[in-house]
Design a protein around this motif. Sequence first.
Motif, PDB file in Angstrom:
ATOM      1  N   LEU A  22       0.829  -1.196   0.000  1.00  0.00           N
ATOM      2  CA  LEU A  22       0.000   0.000   0.000  1.00  0.00           C
ATOM      3  C   LEU A  22       0.871   1.257   0.000  1.00  0.00           C
ATOM      4  O   LEU A  22       0.604   2.212  -0.724  1.00  0.00           O
ATOM      5  N   PHE A  23       1.928   1.223   0.809  1.00  0.00           N
ATOM      6  CA  PHE A  23       2.817   2.379   0.872  1.00  0.00           C
ATOM      7  C   PHE A  23       3.571   2.574  -0.439  1.00  0.00           C
ATOM      8  O   PHE A  23       3.823   3.704  -0.845  1.00  0.00           O
ATOM      9  N   GLN A  24       3.912   1.469  -1.084  1.00  0.00           N
ATOM     10  CA  GLN A  24       4.590   1.590  -2.374  1.00  0.00           C
ATOM     11  C   GLN A  24       3.659   2.228  -3.403  1.00  0.00           C
ATOM     12  O   GLN A  24       4.079   3.086  -4.182  1.00  0.00           O
ATOM     13  N   VAL A  25       2.381   1.815  -3.371  1.00  0.00           N
ATOM     14  CA  VAL A  25       1.420   2.414  -4.297  1.00  0.00           C
ATOM     15  C   VAL A  25       1.248   3.906  -3.987  1.00  0.00           C
ATOM     16  O   VAL A  25       1.090   4.725  -4.880  1.00  0.00           O
ATOM     17  N   MET A  26       1.319   4.257  -2.696  1.00  0.00           N
ATOM     18  CA  MET A  26       1.204   5.675  -2.331  1.00  0.00           C
ATOM     19  C   MET A  26       2.436   6.463  -2.769  1.00  0.00           C
ATOM     20  O   MET A  26       2.479   7.683  -2.644  1.00  0.00           O
ATOM     21  N   GLY A  27       3.438   5.747  -3.241  1.00  0.00           N
ATOM     22  CA  GLY A  27       4.616   6.430  -3.779  1.00  0.00           C
ATOM     23  C   GLY A  27       5.816   6.452  -2.843  1.00  0.00           C
ATOM     24  O   GLY A  27       6.789   7.160  -3.098  1.00  0.00           O
ATOM     25  N   ALA A  28       5.752   5.698  -1.740  1.00  0.00           N
ATOM     26  CA  ALA A  28       6.832   5.732  -0.755  1.00  0.00           C
ATOM     27  C   ALA A  28       8.078   5.013  -1.278  1.00  0.00           C
ATOM     28  O   ALA A  28       7.980   3.963  -1.888  1.00  0.00           O
ATOM     29  N   TYR A  86      11.589   5.443   3.235  1.00  0.00           N
ATOM     30  CA  TYR A  86      10.387   5.871   3.931  1.00  0.00           C
ATOM     31  C   TYR A  86       9.648   4.665   4.515  1.00  0.00           C
ATOM     32  O   TYR A  86       9.215   4.690   5.669  1.00  0.00           O
ATOM     33  N   SER A 122       2.727   3.745  -9.044  1.00  0.00           N
ATOM     34  CA  SER A 122       2.704   4.587  -7.856  1.00  0.00           C
ATOM     35  C   SER A 122       2.515   6.054  -8.209  1.00  0.00           C
ATOM     36  O   SER A 122       2.719   6.926  -7.401  1.00  0.00           O
ATOM     37  N   TYR A 181      -5.197   3.406  -3.453  1.00  0.00           N
ATOM     38  CA  TYR A 181      -5.508   1.992  -3.299  1.00  0.00           C
ATOM     39  C   TYR A 181      -6.196   1.829  -1.946  1.00  0.00           C
ATOM     40  O   TYR A 181      -5.621   2.153  -0.916  1.00  0.00           O
ATOM     41  N   THR A 196       0.182  10.990   5.961  1.00  0.00           N
ATOM     42  CA  THR A 196       1.295  10.183   5.441  1.00  0.00           C
ATOM     43  C   THR A 196       1.548  10.346   3.941  1.00  0.00           C
ATOM     44  O   THR A 196       2.666  10.667   3.540  1.00  0.00           O
ATOM     45  N   PRO A 197       0.536  10.120   3.077  1.00  0.00           N
ATOM     46  CA  PRO A 197       0.831  10.244   1.645  1.00  0.00           C
ATOM     47  C   PRO A 197       1.239  11.663   1.249  1.00  0.00           C
ATOM     48  O   PRO A 197       1.971  11.852   0.287  1.00  0.00           O
ATOM     49  N   GLU A 240       3.044  13.596   3.154  1.00  0.00           N
ATOM     50  CA  GLU A 240       4.452  13.677   3.550  1.00  0.00           C
ATOM     51  C   GLU A 240       5.327  13.014   2.486  1.00  0.00           C
ATOM     52  O   GLU A 240       6.381  13.524   2.112  1.00  0.00           O
ATOM     53  N   ILE A 241       4.849  11.853   1.988  1.00  0.00           N
ATOM     54  CA  ILE A 241       5.593  11.155   0.931  1.00  0.00           C
ATOM     55  C   ILE A 241       5.775  12.075  -0.277  1.00  0.00           C
ATOM     56  O   ILE A 241       6.816  12.066  -0.921  1.00  0.00           O
ATOM     57  N   ARG A 242       4.766  12.907  -0.544  1.00  0.00           N
ATOM     58  CA  ARG A 242       4.840  13.807  -1.688  1.00  0.00           C
ATOM     59  C   ARG A 242       5.587  15.103  -1.392  1.00  0.00           C
ATOM     60  O   ARG A 242       5.629  16.004  -2.235  1.00  0.00           O
ATOM     61  N   ARG A 288     -13.243   4.881   7.136  1.00  0.00           N
ATOM     62  CA  ARG A 288     -13.363   6.298   6.801  1.00  0.00           C
ATOM     63  C   ARG A 288     -11.987   6.942   6.737  1.00  0.00           C
ATOM     64  O   ARG A 288     -11.677   7.722   5.838  1.00  0.00           O
ATOM     65  N   ARG A 320      -7.439   9.223   3.809  1.00  0.00           N
ATOM     66  CA  ARG A 320      -6.006   9.179   3.509  1.00  0.00           C
ATOM     67  C   ARG A 320      -5.778   9.151   1.990  1.00  0.00           C
ATOM     68  O   ARG A 320      -4.876   9.791   1.475  1.00  0.00           O
ATOM     69  N   TYR A 356      -4.573  13.007  -1.012  1.00  0.00           N
ATOM     70  CA  TYR A 356      -3.525  13.351  -1.988  1.00  0.00           C
ATOM     71  C   TYR A 356      -4.064  13.396  -3.412  1.00  0.00           C
ATOM     72  O   TYR A 356      -3.301  13.512  -4.369  1.00  0.00           O
TER      73      TYR A 356
END
Lengths: 285, 261
Positions: free
Chosen positions: A183-189, A193, B75, B80, B99-100, B102-104, B142, B147, B151
């Motif tokens: 899931l985190f990989q799909v989110m782009g991590a 990270y 990605s 997802y 979180t997402p 922050e990743i961005r 939810r 989440r 993004y």
Amino acid sequence: MSTRTQVRSAAVALDGEIVAPKTVSKSSRDRKWRLKVSIGQVVAILLMLGVWQAISGNVIPDYLISSPTGVASDTINLIQTKTMWNDILTTTQELVLGYAIGVVFGILVGVLMGSLKYVSSVFEPIIAGINGIPKIALAPLFLLWFGLGIWSKVAQASMIVFFVMYYNVYMGMLGISPMLVKLFQVMGAKRGYVARKVVLPSLSIPIFAGLKACVPFAMIGVIVGEFIAADKGIGYFVLQATQQFDSAGLFSGIIIMVAMVLIGMGIVTFCQNRVLAWQRLGHGK
Amino acid sequence: MLEFRNVSKRFETPGGQEVSVLQDVSFTVEDDEFCVVVGPSGCGKSTLLNLALGLVPISGGEILHGGKKIEGIVSSDVGYITQDANLLPWSTVLENIMTPLEIRGIPKSERRTTAKEWAESVGLGKFLDFYPGQLSGGMQKRCSIARTMAYDPAMIYMDEPFGPLDAITRTILQETLLGLWQTRRKTILFITHDLVEAIALGDTVVVINGQPGGVRARIPITLPRPREIRHLAASTDFVELHTKIWSYLEPGVDNNLGELV
């Protein structure tokens, strides 16, 4: 305790609504029960000490088992001497270094084995084989390699600590949810990270389990090392006391060891309570 | 736009046998379309989604995402939402939604504001500092929706997201999702085994059935929007669609039962 109970009952909430925390009449019953347990514990300990005091010198000679009063006065005298503090300092040094080295390598190897399938397939049986060695049997070898000073004790302690830590972390790695990682990989991590935000926190429970279990193990390593050959340290002191039939000194040494282990455990527990605060508030899925 | 072209997937069992899960699957999801894939359990519909995300390698055919062939984990600009909420149990609701972002690499203050807005829009405004373990299943879900929405990905993949929830919570969440989708159009590929859910949510329902699974029908859902899901089952159009889709599902269901016995 009462805040924890409140949080729990708030947790049983309907979707979108908070259920008001129940006012707990249970807490006073809890307190009574705990008081009862504490009283029982104190009585049990006093009883044991009483029996010890009574048989000392009467049934079993004093030089074999000393007596509670003898040990108490001896301990108080000892911790006022400079040599004892030197012994404590030496043992503490060995303990901390051995523990730290074992922990660091245990975590590193555990993570490595958990993340690389090929490496783990090759090395898992090999590590298990090495772990089969009774580590204490290596004490003479460490003496040969690292000499009479603190490093042979550090090696002994870290050798024991390493395996406990390694197995905890390795098993923890296997328990990380692959779905969460995906899931985190799909989110782009990126890898770093994921390592920081998913892997490391997932390992926090097995790591703390290992950290706690390892404090007394590190002490075993250090004391064994000091028994084999040393000229200072609590292990050395206890051995000396035994050879001089000073059983009060021996028991005092043991009490000091226990105190040191408990302080170590206390430090770990303190850190655990800070790091794992989320965990006490209930489990996620 | 997402295109499946003659997609097939074979797995190797531990015994070394090859099992074909999907065979010759072709269909297209248009931009801003809410596409629901429905099928009985074991027909390979979740596998289809994993293929589209690049989480498992494809055995034959190709999947094009915005005209580009999928290779490796997708990605960019996708969300997802899984069956389990998959939140970080050691992070609060607010932190999870951030979180997402922050990743961005979005600055912290902006992260906070956006995450708060989304938490509020899914009804978690009062629970920002709660940990997932303190929330009910519906609230966790939810949070995972917030989440993903936070993004703002162009495309969202949902794998039976409301499966583990009770009927009432499910209906409410379906309405929440539709509400969000109506205000911020996105392409959605939604996997479910629940026919009612499929009709209630989708613009299009793709029926996958058989072993190996293949597309049996692609049915446009003409029910007007906005839809009130809780009253939908009473409408005659709904009943008609239900009967129609069910007819494509029946053969496979019988097969499954036969296997169980």
